[in-house]
Design a protein around this motif. Structure first.
Motif, PDB file in Angstrom:
ATOM      1  N   UNK A 242       0.842  -1.201   0.000  1.00 17.70           N
ATOM      2  CA  UNK A 242       0.000   0.000   0.000  1.00 17.70           C
ATOM      3  C   UNK A 242       0.875   1.249   0.000  1.00 17.70           C
ATOM      4  N   UNK A 243       1.902   1.253   0.824  1.00 13.97           N
ATOM      5  CA  UNK A 243       2.813   2.401   0.869  1.00 13.97           C
ATOM      6  C   UNK A 243       3.435   2.657  -0.499  1.00 13.97           C
ATOM      7  N   UNK A 244       4.018   1.632  -1.098  1.00 17.32           N
ATOM      8  CA  UNK A 244       4.692   1.786  -2.387  1.00 17.32           C
ATOM      9  C   UNK A 244       3.728   2.236  -3.476  1.00 17.32           C
ATOM     10  N   UNK A 245       2.546   1.618  -3.513  1.00 24.83           N
ATOM     11  CA  UNK A 245       1.580   1.945  -4.559  1.00 24.83           C
ATOM     12  C   UNK A 245       1.061   3.367  -4.429  1.00 24.83           C
ATOM     13  N   UNK A 246       0.776   3.804  -3.187  1.00 20.19           N
ATOM     14  CA  UNK A 246       0.230   5.140  -2.989  1.00 20.19           C
ATOM     15  C   UNK A 246       1.279   6.217  -3.196  1.00 20.19           C
ATOM     16  N   UNK A 247       2.516   5.967  -2.776  1.00 19.94           N
ATOM     17  CA  UNK A 247       3.553   6.993  -2.835  1.00 19.94           C
ATOM     18  C   UNK A 247       4.211   7.059  -4.214  1.00 19.94           C
ATOM     19  N   UNK A 248       4.529   5.885  -4.768  1.00 18.15           N
ATOM     20  CA  UNK A 248       5.292   5.858  -6.021  1.00 18.15           C
ATOM     21  C   UNK A 248       4.411   5.720  -7.256  1.00 18.15           C
ATOM     22  N   UNK A 249       3.179   5.246  -7.078  1.00 13.83           N
ATOM     23  CA  UNK A 249       2.287   5.107  -8.218  1.00 13.83           C
ATOM     24  C   UNK A 249       2.861   4.211  -9.290  1.00 13.83           C
ATOM     25  N   UNK A 250       2.879   4.688 -10.516  1.00 13.68           N
ATOM     26  CA  UNK A 250       3.375   3.890 -11.643  1.00 13.68           C
ATOM     27  C   UNK A 250       4.835   3.504 -11.466  1.00 13.68           C
ATOM     28  N   UNK A 251       5.599   4.327 -10.781  1.00 14.48           N
ATOM     29  CA  UNK A 251       7.017   4.042 -10.580  1.00 14.48           C
ATOM     30  C   UNK A 251       7.264   2.901  -9.596  1.00 14.48           C
ATOM     31  N   UNK A 252       6.223   2.430  -8.944  1.00 17.18           N
ATOM     32  CA  UNK A 252       6.363   1.305  -8.016  1.00 17.18           C
ATOM     33  C   UNK A 252       6.633  -0.005  -8.744  1.00 17.18           C
ATOM     34  N   UNK A 253       6.277  -0.060 -10.023  1.00 15.42           N
ATOM     35  CA  UNK A 253       6.409  -1.293 -10.777  1.00 15.42           C
ATOM     36  C   UNK A 253       5.319  -2.306 -10.489  1.00 15.42           C
ATOM     37  N   UNK A 254       4.383  -1.945  -9.622  1.00 13.02           N
ATOM     38  CA  UNK A 254       3.299  -2.849  -9.245  1.00 13.02           C
ATOM     39  C   UNK A 254       2.018  -2.465  -9.980  1.00 13.02           C
ATOM     40  N   UNK A 255       1.270  -3.449 -10.466  1.00 16.00           N
ATOM     41  CA  UNK A 255      -0.005  -3.123 -11.114  1.00 16.00           C
ATOM     42  C   UNK A 255      -0.929  -2.272 -10.245  1.00 16.00           C
ATOM     43  N   UNK A 256      -0.942  -2.520  -8.934  1.00 12.51           N
ATOM     44  CA  UNK A 256      -1.808  -1.720  -8.066  1.00 12.51           C
ATOM     45  C   UNK A 256      -1.433  -0.239  -8.107  1.00 12.51           C
ATOM     46  N   UNK A 282      -2.223  11.333   7.513  1.00  9.79           N
ATOM     47  CA  UNK A 282      -3.222  11.353   6.456  1.00  9.79           C
ATOM     48  C   UNK A 282      -3.500  12.781   6.036  1.00  9.79           C
ATOM     49  N   UNK A 283      -2.507  13.644   6.292  1.00 10.00           N
ATOM     50  CA  UNK A 283      -2.636  15.025   5.847  1.00 10.00           C
ATOM     51  C   UNK A 283      -1.993  15.161   4.479  1.00 10.00           C
ATOM     52  N   UNK A 284      -2.236  16.299   3.863  1.00 12.21           N
ATOM     53  CA  UNK A 284      -1.621  16.545   2.569  1.00 12.21           C
ATOM     54  C   UNK A 284      -0.108  16.434   2.692  1.00 12.21           C
ATOM     55  N   UNK A 285       0.486  15.679   1.807  1.00 14.75           N
ATOM     56  CA  UNK A 285       1.914  15.382   1.918  1.00 14.75           C
ATOM     57  C   UNK A 285       2.534  15.305   0.550  1.00 14.75           C
ATOM     58  N   UNK A 286       3.772  14.889   0.493  1.00 11.30           N
ATOM     59  CA  UNK A 286       4.445  14.728  -0.787  1.00 11.30           C
ATOM     60  C   UNK A 286       3.662  13.806  -1.704  1.00 11.30           C
ATOM     61  N   UNK A 287       3.008  12.804  -1.121  1.00 10.90           N
ATOM     62  CA  UNK A 287       2.277  11.840  -1.942  1.00 10.90           C
ATOM     63  C   UNK A 287       1.070  12.474  -2.611  1.00 10.90           C
ATOM     64  N   UNK A 288       0.624  13.604  -2.111  1.00  8.93           N
ATOM     65  CA  UNK A 288      -0.560  14.237  -2.672  1.00  8.93           C
ATOM     66  C   UNK A 288      -0.217  15.324  -3.679  1.00  8.93           C
ATOM     67  N   UNK A 289       1.046  15.592  -3.885  1.00  5.88           N
ATOM     68  CA  UNK A 289       1.468  16.685  -4.757  1.00  5.88           C
ATOM     69  C   UNK A 289       1.642  16.230  -6.191  1.00  5.88           C
TER      70      UNK A 289
END
Length: 289
Positions: A242-256, A282-289
């Motif tokens: 979940x961490x990798x998918x939410x933070x890295x998105x497509x760059x995670x290499x995971x389909x999720x 769960x506040x606005x963070x780097x992952x939300x930018x």
């Protein structure tokens, strides 16, 4: 007596539609920081936030609450689409996600629900289809003419071509775009039957034949083409994913992490969101930018 949470959500959706005259009025609005007590009691999620790619994350206390959340979101999506266009198309995997939908038996008219499968085997037993029959389709009384089985007794390449044609030409899929796709996940970041570091995640087309296995799966393109996608991820074993998918998105290499259509919602619990929360809260963070 109190009204069950799932039914309350349907009534609320119908009331919104009647007031607005437009099904779009039920669409999600601005990013959420937290949910009000009234919303919590109906949605079972106690917290919500956004991450990059306009993905929504709903946090539930337990895996059981996630199952209830899936059922509730299914009901709302079905209500909106049937009110708007007279039908509702959904694609489902196998496993606990399907059992969650089976809990809806008797809570709505399923005669206008059309069921597809995100992945299944060919040339033998079909766990997705057979599990759905037992846990969802038959208990809910979905007409068999509305159930679109992956062709069972043909070569996988032929099955992929035939099922692609079924979806692309279906009158309820609007050019191959399904109303809702519901996905379970694995700790390795797979969903449907798309796994990291496999040719299928780069595959084009609607339905793909899997290499090394007598099976077919939706492509990422088909999943991202859907009007709405729900991704379920529960338990501590999925926290790193979940961490990798939410933070890295497509760059995670995971389909999720590669799923991010116009309306994607992750359903997580306290355990599976723990690594993300430890770093970002769960506040606005780097992952939300």
């Amino acid at each position: 007596d109190t009204i069950p949470n799932n039914m309350m959500m349907v009534l609320r959706a119908v009331f919104t539609l009647l007031l607005s005259g437009n099904a779009a009025a039920w669409a999600p609005r601005a990013p959420r920081r937290s949910l009000s007590p009234k919303t919590v009691s109906m949605a079972s999620a106690y917290e919500g936030f956004m991450v990059k790619g306009s993905r929504k994350v709903d946090v539930f206390k337990t895996e059981k609450d996630i199952s209830e959340g899936i059922a509730s979101m299914f009901l709302i999506a079905a209500c909106v689409n049937i009110a708007q266009k007279g039908s509702f198309s959904v694609a489902i995997p196998s496993g606990s996600v399907v059992k969650a939908l089976g809990s809806l038996a008797g809570q709505m008219d399923f005669s206008k629900v059309h069921v597809f499968f995100t992945n299944d085997k060919v040339g033998g037993a079909q766990p997705s289809y057979e599990g759905a029959l037992a846990d969802f389709i038959e208990p809910c009384g979905i007409p068999m003419k509305n159930v679109y089985q992956v062709p069972p007794n043909v070569d996988k390449n032929r099955a992929a071509a035939m099922y692609s044609n079924t979806i692309e030409k279906s009158s309820v899929a609007e050019g191959g775009s399904l109303d809702l796709i519901v996905l379970g996940t694995g700790a390795d970041g797979h969903c449907a039957s798309l796994f990291p570091n496999t040719p299928e995640i780069e595959g084009s087309g609607t339905v793909l034949a899997k290499q090394g296995e007598d099976a077919v799966t939706f492509s990422l393109g088909t999943i991202n083409k859907a009007k709405k996608v729900l991704i379920s991820a529960a338990g501590p074993g999925r926290a790193a994913m979940v961490y990798e998918a939410l933070v890295k998105g497509k760059d995670s290499g995971m389909p999720t992490g590669m799923i991010g259509n116009q309306d994607t919602t992750w359903l997580v619990d306290n355990n599976s969101v723990s690594e993300y929360r430890d770093e970002f809260g769960t506040k606005e963070s780097m992952a939300a930018l």
